[in-house]
Design a protein around this motif. Structure first.
Motif, mmCIF file in Angstrom:
data_model
loop_
_atom_site.group_PDB
_atom_site.id
_atom_site.type_symbol
_atom_site.label_atom_id
_atom_site.label_comp_id
_atom_site.label_asym_id
_atom_site.label_seq_id
_atom_site.Cartn_x
_atom_site.Cartn_y
_atom_site.Cartn_z
ATOM 1 N N GLU A 137 0.836 -1.209 0.000
ATOM 2 C CA GLU A 137 0.000 0.000 0.000
ATOM 3 C C GLU A 137 0.868 1.256 0.000
ATOM 4 N N ILE A 138 1.906 1.266 0.841
ATOM 5 C CA ILE A 138 2.811 2.417 0.925
ATOM 6 C C ILE A 138 3.547 2.616 -0.399
ATOM 7 N N ARG A 139 3.998 1.516 -0.990
ATOM 8 C CA ARG A 139 4.726 1.619 -2.267
ATOM 9 C C ARG A 139 3.831 2.143 -3.383
ATOM 10 N N LYS A 140 2.577 1.701 -3.416
ATOM 11 C CA LYS A 140 1.648 2.197 -4.434
ATOM 12 C C LYS A 140 1.364 3.680 -4.221
ATOM 13 N N ARG A 141 1.264 4.086 -2.975
ATOM 14 C CA ARG A 141 1.011 5.490 -2.636
ATOM 15 C C ARG A 141 2.217 6.357 -2.971
ATOM 16 N N GLY A 142 3.419 5.770 -2.812
ATOM 17 C CA GLY A 142 4.646 6.518 -3.079
ATOM 18 C C GLY A 142 5.023 7.492 -1.997
ATOM 19 N N ILE A 196 13.185 2.395 1.124
ATOM 20 C CA ILE A 196 12.029 1.572 0.790
ATOM 21 C C ILE A 196 11.360 2.013 -0.512
ATOM 22 N N LEU A 197 11.288 3.341 -0.734
ATOM 23 C CA LEU A 197 10.497 3.864 -1.844
ATOM 24 C C LEU A 197 11.322 4.487 -2.963
#
Length: 290
Positions: free
Chosen positions: A37-42, A80-81
């Motif tokens: 979810e965090i990765r998709k949100r960026g 992470i991102l």
């Protein structure tokens, strides 16, 4: 017969998949799908304290929150991102930080959060990224030399903090005055509403620098270590954060942050506690306050 059997198997598989699909969706929303979810949100949303010039405070010149915890969170986000990752900083207090995490208002906490067995029933932690310890701040004319001198005396603490719980346990007959923030507790001491203010010694260092009429006494009378707070069930996120903590130590970022915000000299025992599993840190904290 053969076709009927195949149709029966197909129907059973469809039913099972139909039952599992909602469960998978729920897991993606509330469980171990948090990292994705965090990765998709960026963007990583981080709960931080904003009242310590050392760990997190608003710079009125730039209108940005800056500090050691903030730099740690930003470094983790970049790993992470990606190098251009955004970080959203959400102010939290000792009272509301766990709630902010568990109601999904933030992804993680980088908020002077002591690892304790009690809190581990509510949230998960990263491995240790900073060792602290509880101490006392008193006025320079105070006769108090240690927590053992606080019986029947008034002590200022911060509601919802580990030091508040610890001092009540170690000195059950002290008169505790609770404040919402560390800053308010510090002001309570300066206004002579209490004879000592207690919290982590690194936070007290800020206060001694702000008021030369105060001093720290009693040394570090607990073993406390901080971890990043993570909502329970997000094991992939926890693993990613722990991997990032290893990387920022190995590449020199951690040392740079420490020298910038805390002390020019790194702790001699750094390797003995950095990266310590939270269960071990919580156990050592419990032993130091028993």
């Amino acid at each position: 017969m053969h076709h009927r059997l195949l149709r029966s198997i197909h129907a059973t598989v469809c039913i099972v998949l139909g039952l599992l699909a909602p469960l998978a969706a729920v897991q993606a929303q509330t469980g171990d799908g948090k990292l994705e979810e965090i990765r998709k949100r960026g963007k990583l949303i981080v709960g931080v304290r904003i009242e310590s010039s050392r760990f997190g405070a608003l710079d009125t010149n730039t209108n940005e929150v800056k500090g050691f915890d903030v730099d740690i969170a930003k470094a983790i986000s970049r790993i992470i991102l990606g190098p251009d990752a955004a970080v959203e900083l959400v102010p939290v207090t000792s009272q509301n930080r766990i709630t902010q995490l568990n109601t999904n208002r933030v992804d993680i906490l980088a908020a002077t959060l002591t690892i304790s067995q009690q809190r581990m029933r509510e949230i998960d932690y990263s491995n240790v990224y900073l060792r602290v310890g509880q101490s006392l701040l008193v006025r320079k004319d105070s006769p108090v030399q240690s927590y053992k001198d606080l019986a029947k005396r008034k002590v200022c603490t911060t509601t919802g903090s580990t030091p508040d719980q610890t001092i009540r346990k170690l000195v059950p007959d002290a008169e505790i005055l609770n404040f919402t923030t560390d800053s308010e507790g510090f002001l309570g001491l300066r206004a002579r509403r209490c004879e000592a203010f207690t919290t982590g010694y690194l936070l007290l260092m800020d206060m001694v620098e702000a008021d030369p009429n105060t001093k720290m006494v009693g040394g570090k009378f607990t073993f406390e270590a901080w971890g990043l707070g993570i909502k329970k069930g997000n094991d992939s996120l926890t693993t990613a954060i722990n991997d990032a903590l290893i990387k920022i130590k190995n590449d020199g970022q951690y040392a740079a942050f420490y020298r910038k915000w805390i002390d020019k000299t790194l702790p001699e025992d750094l390797d003995s506690w950095y990266g310590m599993p939270p269960a071990e840190a919580a156990k050592r904290f419990a032993e130091s306050t028993s």
